[in-house]
Design a protein around this motif. Structure first.
Motif, PDB file in Angstrom:
ATOM      1  N   LEU A 453       0.823  -1.210   0.000  1.00  0.00           N
ATOM      2  CA  LEU A 453       0.000   0.000   0.000  1.00  0.00           C
ATOM      3  C   LEU A 453       0.856   1.259   0.000  1.00  0.00           C
ATOM      4  N   ASP A 454       2.054   1.175   0.566  1.00  0.00           N
ATOM      5  CA  ASP A 454       2.916   2.349   0.645  1.00  0.00           C
ATOM      6  C   ASP A 454       3.461   2.759  -0.711  1.00  0.00           C
ATOM      7  N   LEU A 455       3.372   1.882  -1.697  1.00  0.00           N
ATOM      8  CA  LEU A 455       3.821   2.236  -3.039  1.00  0.00           C
ATOM      9  C   LEU A 455       2.815   3.133  -3.748  1.00  0.00           C
ATOM     10  N   VAL A 456       1.552   3.074  -3.316  1.00  0.00           N
ATOM     11  CA  VAL A 456       0.506   3.806  -4.031  1.00  0.00           C
ATOM     12  C   VAL A 456       0.698   5.312  -3.952  1.00  0.00           C
ATOM     13  N   PRO A 457       0.908   5.927  -2.752  1.00  0.00           N
ATOM     14  CA  PRO A 457       1.136   7.378  -2.740  1.00  0.00           C
ATOM     15  C   PRO A 457       2.342   7.797  -3.567  1.00  0.00           C
ATOM     16  N   LEU A 458       3.400   6.991  -3.543  1.00  0.00           N
ATOM     17  CA  LEU A 458       4.577   7.313  -4.348  1.00  0.00           C
ATOM     18  C   LEU A 458       4.243   7.250  -5.833  1.00  0.00           C
ATOM     19  N   ALA A 459       3.492   6.222  -6.234  1.00  0.00           N
ATOM     20  CA  ALA A 459       3.076   6.124  -7.633  1.00  0.00           C
ATOM     21  C   ALA A 459       2.159   7.279  -8.017  1.00  0.00           C
ATOM     22  N   ALA A 460       1.296   7.697  -7.094  1.00  0.00           N
ATOM     23  CA  ALA A 460       0.393   8.814  -7.371  1.00  0.00           C
ATOM     24  C   ALA A 460       1.167  10.101  -7.628  1.00  0.00           C
ATOM     25  N   VAL A 461       2.240  10.313  -6.861  1.00  0.00           N
ATOM     26  CA  VAL A 461       3.084  11.494  -7.075  1.00  0.00           C
ATOM     27  C   VAL A 461       3.716  11.450  -8.463  1.00  0.00           C
ATOM     28  N   VAL A 462       4.185  10.276  -8.863  1.00  0.00           N
ATOM     29  CA  VAL A 462       4.782  10.127 -10.194  1.00  0.00           C
ATOM     30  C   VAL A 462       3.751  10.406 -11.276  1.00  0.00           C
ATOM     31  N   VAL A 463       2.536   9.883 -11.107  1.00  0.00           N
ATOM     32  CA  VAL A 463       1.484  10.092 -12.107  1.00  0.00           C
ATOM     33  C   VAL A 463       1.125  11.567 -12.207  1.00  0.00           C
ATOM     34  N   VAL A 464       0.994  12.237 -11.059  1.00  0.00           N
ATOM     35  CA  VAL A 464       0.650  13.664 -11.074  1.00  0.00           C
ATOM     36  C   VAL A 464       1.729  14.475 -11.780  1.00  0.00           C
ATOM     37  N   LEU A 465       2.977  14.252 -11.401  1.00  0.00           N
ATOM     38  CA  LEU A 465       4.052  15.022 -12.015  1.00  0.00           C
ATOM     39  C   LEU A 465       4.202  14.689 -13.495  1.00  0.00           C
ATOM     40  N   GLY A 466       4.037  13.419 -13.840  1.00  0.00           N
ATOM     41  CA  GLY A 466       4.071  13.048 -15.249  1.00  0.00           C
ATOM     42  C   GLY A 466       2.913  13.641 -16.027  1.00  0.00           C
ATOM     43  N   GLY A 467       1.736  13.648 -15.401  1.00  0.00           N
ATOM     44  CA  GLY A 467       0.573  14.229 -16.064  1.00  0.00           C
ATOM     45  C   GLY A 467       0.723  15.713 -16.317  1.00  0.00           C
ATOM     46  N   MET A 468       1.376  16.400 -15.380  1.00  0.00           N
ATOM     47  CA  MET A 468       1.587  17.837 -15.565  1.00  0.00           C
ATOM     48  C   MET A 468       2.442  18.128 -16.800  1.00  0.00           C
ATOM     49  N   ALA A 469       3.330  17.200 -17.125  1.00  0.00           N
ATOM     50  CA  ALA A 469       4.165  17.397 -18.309  1.00  0.00           C
ATOM     51  C   ALA A 469       3.376  17.213 -19.600  1.00  0.00           C
ATOM     52  N   ILE A 470       2.268  16.499 -19.508  1.00  0.00           N
ATOM     53  CA  ILE A 470       1.441  16.243 -20.691  1.00  0.00           C
ATOM     54  C   ILE A 470       0.310  17.248 -20.801  1.00  0.00           C
ATOM     55  N   VAL A 471      -0.339  17.541 -19.673  1.00  0.00           N
ATOM     56  CA  VAL A 471      -1.516  18.409 -19.645  1.00  0.00           C
ATOM     57  C   VAL A 471      -1.093  19.810 -19.242  1.00  0.00           C
ATOM     58  N   HIS A 472      -1.433  20.800 -20.043  1.00  0.00           N
ATOM     59  CA  HIS A 472      -1.011  22.169 -19.764  1.00  0.00           C
ATOM     60  C   HIS A 472      -2.157  23.080 -19.351  1.00  0.00           C
ATOM     61  N   SER A 473      -3.384  22.677 -19.617  1.00  0.00           N
ATOM     62  CA  SER A 473      -4.528  23.487 -19.209  1.00  0.00           C
ATOM     63  C   SER A 473      -4.631  23.502 -17.686  1.00  0.00           C
ATOM     64  N   ALA A 474      -4.833  24.698 -17.111  1.00  0.00           N
ATOM     65  CA  ALA A 474      -4.960  24.806 -15.655  1.00  0.00           C
ATOM     66  C   ALA A 474      -6.156  24.006 -15.157  1.00  0.00           C
ATOM     67  N   ASN A 475      -7.273  24.090 -15.887  1.00  0.00           N
ATOM     68  CA  ASN A 475      -8.465  23.330 -15.484  1.00  0.00           C
ATOM     69  C   ASN A 475      -8.199  21.831 -15.496  1.00  0.00           C
ATOM     70  N   ALA A 476      -7.564  21.372 -16.581  1.00  0.00           N
ATOM     71  CA  ALA A 476      -7.313  19.938 -16.715  1.00  0.00           C
ATOM     72  C   ALA A 476      -6.374  19.438 -15.626  1.00  0.00           C
ATOM     73  N   ARG A 477      -5.413  20.258 -15.232  1.00  0.00           N
ATOM     74  CA  ARG A 477      -4.488  19.843 -14.189  1.00  0.00           C
ATOM     75  C   ARG A 477      -5.197  19.671 -12.848  1.00  0.00           C
ATOM     76  N   THR A 478      -6.141  20.556 -12.550  1.00  0.00           N
ATOM     77  CA  THR A 478      -6.903  20.417 -11.310  1.00  0.00           C
ATOM     78  C   THR A 478      -7.710  19.130 -11.318  1.00  0.00           C
ATOM     79  N   VAL A 479      -8.361  18.854 -12.450  1.00  0.00           N
ATOM     80  CA  VAL A 479      -9.141  17.618 -12.573  1.00  0.00           C
ATOM     81  C   VAL A 479      -8.230  16.404 -12.448  1.00  0.00           C
ATOM     82  N   LEU A 480      -7.060  16.463 -13.072  1.00  0.00           N
ATOM     83  CA  LEU A 480      -6.105  15.361 -12.997  1.00  0.00           C
ATOM     84  C   LEU A 480      -5.723  15.062 -11.555  1.00  0.00           C
TER      85      LEU A 480
END
Length: 751
Positions: A453-480
């Motif tokens: 279970l402790d891997l999940v928050p770490l993976a979530a951080v990676v997904v968020v930071l990776g998603g920010m590199a793909i998604v540039h809209s401010a609205n979309a980033r909040t939803v992400l």
């Protein structure tokens, strides 16, 4: 891909809501209804449920089948030993209001909703599936209805506060799959799921009569679903602070009057339905005398609101939290607060706050009220006036968590998400810091501290930071960010409760159950009632077999007087006048094993022996200590569940110890008043075995004796001894540890 996503979210209009710059373009229309209906067909069509009844099948000697995902949770015994068997009982009695199969002939009008053929069924829509379908499908519909009501209800409520559907839906999903909700879900689902619908009905802006009618209906549906005041009051208080903070426009003289009328109607109907049960339960020793005192929740729970896995290894508490379990350690947490702290545009929020100071003030006051009740000492008069005395501090975590997470989501929606190298490093550092802090809280070993279970928050951080590199809209980033938080909770706690097919629950082989229990030593009394040694909760009764072993929502004093009519009245009342699991034990005397657990002697209930008037003591298992015990701060806790002291100094206490019984095991007592005629008796504690550890099945004890010169300043200490050394400390009912002053305790009748 990059540009397509940006263009998609860029089409959302500019700021329109009170709180959010996200669009309200996605509305609740027929497409949402179609999605919910399709999910219902799939879930109920396969008769799925989150029940842990597989554990009950094993106890009854039935084939353990139907578990598709996850595994049964022993800690959820209040579901698989109580609620689910009572639904079986309702089915076996053709939904009548009394259990004609039981020797107790108990009423089935309980504070946990059952499908019964009476007028209250109109206010139990979650049970309507039992009317039109076989019981397995009705049972499945019950859990689906409440899960859908939770997600849709909280999404709509958050939407009413001013957030977009794009944000409110993932928030509702994240809350549903939070640790606290999932840990307590299967018996308290109605309290969690139906609360927002009361607020939504009251906030209806149409015809006033319609608003009153809808609100009264919603309140009664909510109360009947699970009349457990700690959760009801805590959630209602949180909703009140949220409305006060973000929807003050809804609070007017007219709407308050409508709420008063609707509440009065609902309360009148509730009392009319339960008036007999209310009269009985108010006179009980438990839970009728239960009043919560403030404080006692560890400050480490605040860490759990930032890092959902910080206090647990798997689903169990870290080893240092010895007096806890998978439910008691839970907090209502998501990753939203962490994301808000590290990624939100704080300057933008401060600009918004210039015109909305009242909103933040109201929410901070709400958080302060909950925090004070959980962590500090609050004057009992204030507790009475405010109603907080109804809420044990650990149950206030649900209201506190709702405020924290909805505020965090609002913060993200209002401020938006900013991305920079510093912010990315801050988020990654916070996630790594949570891992380091957890290691310090652990036992020094990797396996004893961390799980997958402790891997999940770490993976979530990676997904968020990776998603920010793909998604540039401010609205979309909040939803992400919101959806990543929801997905993380699903990954962490989505399988706390299993996926169990309901057919085996309602297709028990009754004769196989009966023969299995008889082979294990059960007997039939002269009326054909089964008397089975051990703790079965309501499992045997749920299988359609008349049984002494049961769970009694209301006391059955007349029944037990037939067996123990010569007991001293005060002691009889203390043991039997309560909500109780009735277990069958060895010995000749009934025993109070816990606040909600009573042991009755096998020989007496089976009609094979006369009851001895005095229990056989075991004096060699008690040690009167010459000095006040010195106990280490990190020593494991047992518990004193019940303590009575009369004006003459005679005392009786019941509890359980983590020190296993044996030749070198004793209960140690010390008092500055001196003691005499002290006797101890060991008793089984199947409830502790189910809730804490199977190794504690025989951890219970009862101690009786006299204090030589008792006063308000008299101190009494109780510990568990192993080979003469203190091995277990005790927590008293007033919250004190190891020792308590008699002035802190209520004097009772003679034990």
């Amino acid at each position: 891909m990059n540009n397509r996503l940006s263009r998609s979210f860029a089409r959302l209009p500019q700021p329109v809501g009170r709180m959010s710059h996200l669009s309200a373009a996605v509305r609740w229309d027929w497409r949402w209804c179609l999605l919910v209906a399709l999910a219902c067909v799939c879930y109920v069509g396969f008769a799925l449920s989150p029940s842990s009844y597989a554990a009950g099948l094993e106890m009854l000697g039935q084939p353990v089948t139907g578990t598709i995902l996850g595994s049964a949770r022993g800690i959820r015994s209040d579901e698989w030993m109580v609620l689910t068997p009572y639904m079986q009982i309702a089915v076996e009695n053709d939904f009548a209001t009394a259990n004609s199969i039981s020797p107790y002939q108990e009423s089935l009008r309980t504070f946990q909703a059952l499908p019964l053929r009476d007028w209250a069924l109109l206010f139990k829509p979650y049970h309507w599936g039992f009317i039109v379908a076989p019981p397995a499908y009705g049972y499945s519909f019950y859990f689906f209805f409440l899960a859908a009501a939770f997600i849709v209800g909280w999404a709509l409520f958050v939407r009413k506060l001013g957030l977009s559907v794009w944000v409110s839906v993932p928030i509702a999903v994240a809350l549903y799959f939070s640790q606290y909700v999932q840990a307590w879900w299967t018996t308290n689902a109605g309290a969690f799921a139906l609360a927002p619908w009361v607020a939504l009905a009251w906030m209806y802006s149409g015809n006033r009569l319609a608003r009153i009618g809808l609100t009264a209906y919603a309140i009664l549906v909510w109360l009947l679903s699970c009349a457990y005041p700690p959760f009801l009051y805590s959630i209602a208080l949180a909703i009140g602070f949220l409305i006060l903070g973000f929807r003050r426009d809804a609070i007017r003289v007219g709407t308050l009057f409508d709420a008063t009328v609707a509440g009065s109607i609902a309360l009148a109907l509730f009392i009319g339905y339960f008036h007999e049960l209310i009269d009985v339960m108010q006179q009980t020793v438990y839970p009728g005398r239960r009043i919560a005192a403030s404080g006692g929740v560890g400050l480490e729970r605040l860490l759990g609101h930032l890092a959902p896995t910080a206090l647990i290894n798997g689903y169990e508490p870290l080893p240092r939290f010895t007096n806890s379990n998978a439910c008691e350690i839970a907090v209502l947490s998501t990753l939203l607060p962490l994301f808000a702290v590290c990624l939100a545009d704080h300057r933008r929020f401060r600009a918004w706050m210039q015109d909305h100071r009242w909103s933040i003030f109201a929410i901070l006051v709400g958080l302060g009220v909950f925090a004070a009740w959980m962590f500090l000492s609050v004057n009992p008069l204030i507790a009475r006036v405010s109603g907080l005395y109804l809420v044990p501090p650990a149950r206030a975590l649900v209201g506190f968590g709702l405020l924290v997470n909805i505020l965090a989501a609002a913060y993200l929606a209002i401020a938006g998400v900013r991305v920079s190298t510093v912010r990315a490093l801050l988020l990654a550092g916070a996630a790594a810091g949570a891992v380091a802090v957890k290691y310090l809280l652990g036992d020094g070993s990797i396996s004893g501290t961390f799980s997958r279970l402790d891997l999940v928050p770490l993976a979530a951080v990676v997904v968020v930071l990776g998603g920010m590199a793909i998604v540039h809209s401010a609205n979309a980033r909040t939803v992400l960010v919101c959806w990543v938080a929801a997905g993380a909770n699903l990954a962490m706690f989505g399988l706390f409760n299993p996926v169990q097919v309901a057919h085996p629950i309602f297709n028990l082989d009754r004769e196989l159950v009966r023969s299995t229990l008889l082979e294990r030593g059960a007997v039939l009394d002269e009326r054909g009632t089964l008397v089975a040694p051990g703790h079965y909760g309501a499992l045997i009764a749920g299988a359609g077999i008349s049984s002494i072993n049961h769970v009694l929502y209301a006391p059955q004093l007349d029944f037990f007087r037939g067996y123990f009519g010569d007991m001293e009245p005060a002691r009889f009342n203390e043991i039997f006048n309560r909500y109780a699991h009735v277990s069958v034990i060895e010995g000749s005397e009934p025993v109070l094993m816990a606040a909600d657990s009573v042991g009755v002697p096998f020989g007496v209930m089976a009609g094979r022996m006369e009851r001895a008037l005095t229990p056989k003591p075991e004096p060699e298992q008690v040690a009167l200590m010459s000095e006040r015990p010195d106990v280490a701060a990190d020593l494991a806790n047992g518990h004193i569940d019940d303590m009575i002291i009369d004006q003459h100094g005679r005392f009786r206490l019941a509890g359980w110890s983590r020190t296993p019984p044996g030749a070198q095991s004793m209960i140690g007592l010390w008092s500055n008043a001196g003691m005499q005629d002290v006797l101890v008796k060991r008793v089984p504690r199947p409830d502790v075995a189910a809730a804490v550890s199977t190794a504690l099945a025989h951890s219970g004890f009862i101690v009786e004796g006299f204090l030589e010169d008792p006063s308000a300043d008299t101190e009494l200490c109780v510990v568990g001894l192993a080979s003469g050394a203190v091995d277990t400390t005790m927590v008293f009912p007033d919250g004190s540890r190891t020792c308590t002053h008699l002035g802190m305790l209520d004097k009772g009748e003679s034990p």
